[in-house]
Enzyme design. Structure first.
Site, short mmCIF file in Angstrom:
data_model
loop_
_atom_site.label_atom_id
_atom_site.label_comp_id
_atom_site.label_asym_id
_atom_site.label_seq_id
_atom_site.Cartn_x
_atom_site.Cartn_y
_atom_site.Cartn_z
N ARG A 121 -10.59 7.71 0.33
CA ARG A 121 -9.21 7.94 -0.12
C ARG A 121 -9.26 8.60 -1.49
NH1 ARG A 121 -4.55 3.77 -2.22
NH2 ARG A 121 -5.67 4.13 -4.16
N TYR A 142 -0.29 6.13 -10.27
CA TYR A 142 -0.78 5.13 -9.34
C TYR A 142 -2.23 5.42 -8.94
CZ TYR A 142 -2.09 3.06 -5.01
OH TYR A 142 -2.83 2.42 -4.07
N ASP A 183 -2.83 8.45 -0.54
CA ASP A 183 -1.73 7.49 -0.58
C ASP A 183 -0.66 8.00 -1.54
OD1 ASP A 183 -0.12 5.24 -0.71
OD2 ASP A 183 -1.76 3.83 -1.09
N HIS A 195 2.11 6.35 -2.02
CA HIS A 195 2.68 5.11 -2.56
C HIS A 195 4.21 5.10 -2.60
CE1 HIS A 195 1.65 1.30 -4.80
NE2 HIS A 195 0.71 1.39 -3.89
N GLU A 241 -0.73 8.46 3.60
CA GLU A 241 -0.20 7.09 3.64
C GLU A 241 1.07 6.94 2.81
OE1 GLU A 241 -3.31 4.41 2.44
OE2 GLU A 241 -1.89 2.94 1.64
N GLU A 256 1.57 -1.35 4.79
CA GLU A 256 0.98 -2.40 3.94
C GLU A 256 2.03 -3.35 3.38
OE1 GLU A 256 -1.04 0.18 1.05
OE2 GLU A 256 0.35 -0.57 -0.46
N ARG A 285 -0.73 -0.07 9.14
CA ARG A 285 -1.58 -0.61 8.06
C ARG A 285 -1.28 -2.05 7.67
NH1 ARG A 285 -4.50 0.81 4.62
NH2 ARG A 285 -3.28 0.44 2.72
N GLU A 318 -9.75 -0.58 5.26
CA GLU A 318 -9.80 -0.28 3.82
C GLU A 318 -10.76 -1.24 3.13
OE1 GLU A 318 -6.10 -0.86 1.70
OE2 GLU A 318 -6.76 0.40 0.04
N TRP A 372 7.40 2.20 -7.21
CA TRP A 372 6.05 2.23 -7.80
C TRP A 372 5.04 2.58 -6.73
CZ3 TRP A 372 1.71 -1.07 -6.91
CH2 TRP A 372 0.58 -0.69 -7.68
C1 GCO Z 1 -3.63 0.45 -0.97
C2 GCO Z 1 -2.45 -0.08 -1.70
C3 GCO Z 1 -2.76 -0.89 -2.90
C4 GCO Z 1 -1.50 -1.55 -3.41
C5 GCO Z 1 -1.82 -2.90 -3.94
C6 GCO Z 1 -0.61 -3.64 -4.44
O1 GCO Z 1 -3.42 1.41 -0.24
O2 GCO Z 1 -4.68 -0.13 -1.08
O3 GCO Z 1 -1.46 0.88 -1.87
O4 GCO Z 1 -3.42 -0.14 -3.88
O5 GCO Z 1 -0.91 -0.79 -4.40
O6 GCO Z 1 -2.43 -3.63 -2.93
O7 GCO Z 1 -0.96 -4.95 -4.75
MG MG Z 2 -1.47 2.01 -0.01
#
Ligand code: GCO
Ligand code: MG
Length: 403
Positions: A147, A159, A211, A213, A237, A263, A284, A340, A403
């Site tokens: 990633r 991020y 990602d 995010h 993602e 997630e 995910r 992951e 975020w």
């Molecule tokens: C990922 C996630 C994490 C989250 C985190 C928040 O893809 O692994 O986006 O980085 O930001 O788990 O607690």
């Molecule tokens: Mg993520």
């Protein structure tokens, strides 16, 4: 067999973790991960005050009924705190069942659908050059899937990037979240250039992931997906906020870049439409936040009907117990996609004992009974919980953003 005791262990070896330990009248105990980053004590309290008292006296083999008892039975449904608590109990019950029968959990879930499980890791750099170096490091370690996250020119914090070059930990110790800032246009202008360079530098066979995010609107995500198509991503993602499911329809019409999400989902109802309308390629959700192994098997079955694969969330802010549960689940189901894996701090691994082997980007399962994990409870006590929060994110004019 009867459950005679259960306790919640809140500790911080390297970072905060919440664990449930469920004990039986036959001297066997099971462990479950109940960590919800930044909201740990809510789950711990919910377990201690409301769920554990109702667990005592139950037969751990009745995991299906126990799951429904805590899901349907409480009337109030879904939600991250609730589902993480139920997930931890469910994980611990499967651990007990495996230990009682002297088999690894995957053998109770369907057996071995594969010999090894591919993992992707994170490579992150503050600029393009550092990012390329980090990807090269991961490739040299044997990873076949990476990633890629990078600092964006003209933006201060972003991020996934660690400013101090240590491994990335988004939850910062303190009484309040720190604030980061964001500029979508700078991000969108830069990411395709980054991936062009990454693909040019590494072989076509390297799986690349990214990602976003949850920070884009559907049309912004569509632009990103389209511009990334020539670089053949394994997945893109969390482009749009995951609760905006209608947005995926628009996004899907515009790009053939594979999409991953989930997630922050915690029930099958969060992904049912995305799966049945074939709007995603990877789901995910993870065992801890998805309510445990029991519901995740059902989600994988539904996804399998549509050729959607799993890609369980497995950041270092979930404990190695969750990772082990994901690996058993991933071994047993047909539609495993990828796992992951960011690795853990040394301190974390001094407390959590993990028996599965990891080499050249792949996990292979140990034959240890149950989940194949354990904990050093004495060492855990030495690392005390400290309040930590995930950051909040604002646009440069101060508007609160995802975020
Ligand atoms: C990922 C996630 C994490 C989250 C985190 C928040 O893809 O692994 O986006 O980085 O930001 O788990 O607690
Ligand atoms: Mg993520």
């Amino acid at each position: 067999m009867k459950i005679i005791k259960a306790e919640v262990i809140v500790c911080a070896p390297g970072r905060n973790f919440v664990t449930i330990k469920i004990e039986t009248d036959q001297g066997i105990y099971g462990l479950g991960d109940a960590t919800l980053n930044g909201r740990e004590l809510a789950v711990a309290t919910y377990l201690e005050k409301h769920l554990i008292p109702c667990l005592i006296g139950r037969d751990p083999f009745d995991s299906e009924d126990i799951w429904h008892y805590f899901y349907r039975g409480v009337y109030w449904r879904r939600g991250a705190v609730n589902m993480t608590a139920i997930g931890a109990i469910d994980m611990a019950l499967w651990d007990i069942k495996g230990k009682a029968l002297d088999v690894p959990v995957y053998k109770l879930l369907g057996g071995k659908s594969r010999q090894k499980l591919m993992a992707y890791t994170h490579a992150q750099g503050r600029d393009m050059e550092e990012t390329i170096d980090k990807v090269a490091e991961k490739v040299a370690q044997g990873y076949q899937a990476v990633r890629v996250q990078s600092g964006v020119p003209g933006m201060k914090d972003i991020y996934g990037i660690s400013n101090d070059k240590k491994s990335y930990e988004p939850a910062i110790i303190g009484q309040k979240p720190i604030e980061e800032s964001w500029n979508t246009s700078k991000y969108l202008n830069y990411i395709p250039k980054l991936f062009s360079k990454v693909r040019e530098t590494f072989s076509d066979d390297l799986h690349l992931l990214h990602d976003a995010h949850h920070r884009l609107t559907p049309i912004e995500a569509a632009r990103l997906g389209k511009e990334l198509e020539p670089f053949n991503l394994f997945w893109l993602e969390d482009t749009i906020p995951a609760e905006l499911q209608e947005g995926f329809k628009l996004l899907r019409q515009h790009t053939s870049t594979p999409l991953a999400v989930g997630e922050i989902f915690n029930t099958i109802y969060d992904c049912q439409d995305l799966i049945t309308n074939q709007l995603i390629d990877y789901i995910r959700m993870t065992i801890a936040h998805g309510g445990g192994i029991t519901p995740m098997l059902k989600i994988a079955s539904l996804a399998g009907l549509y050729h959607i694969k799993t890609g369980c969330h497995g950041p270092s802010d979930l404990s190695p117990i969750n990772l082990a549960a994901c690996l058993h689940f991933g071994t047993a189901i047909n539609n495993f996609g990828i796992q992951e894996y960011m690795g853990y701090a040394d301190l974390t691994m001094e407390v959590f004992k993990f028996s599965h082997d990891f080499k050249n980007g792949f996990f292979t399962m140990s034959e240890a009974p149950g989940l194949g994990i354990d904990m050093d409870f004495e060492k855990a006590k030495k690392h005390q919980y400290k309040q930590a929060y995930l950051p909040v994110n604002r646009l440069e004019d101060g508007t609160l953003h995802s975020w």
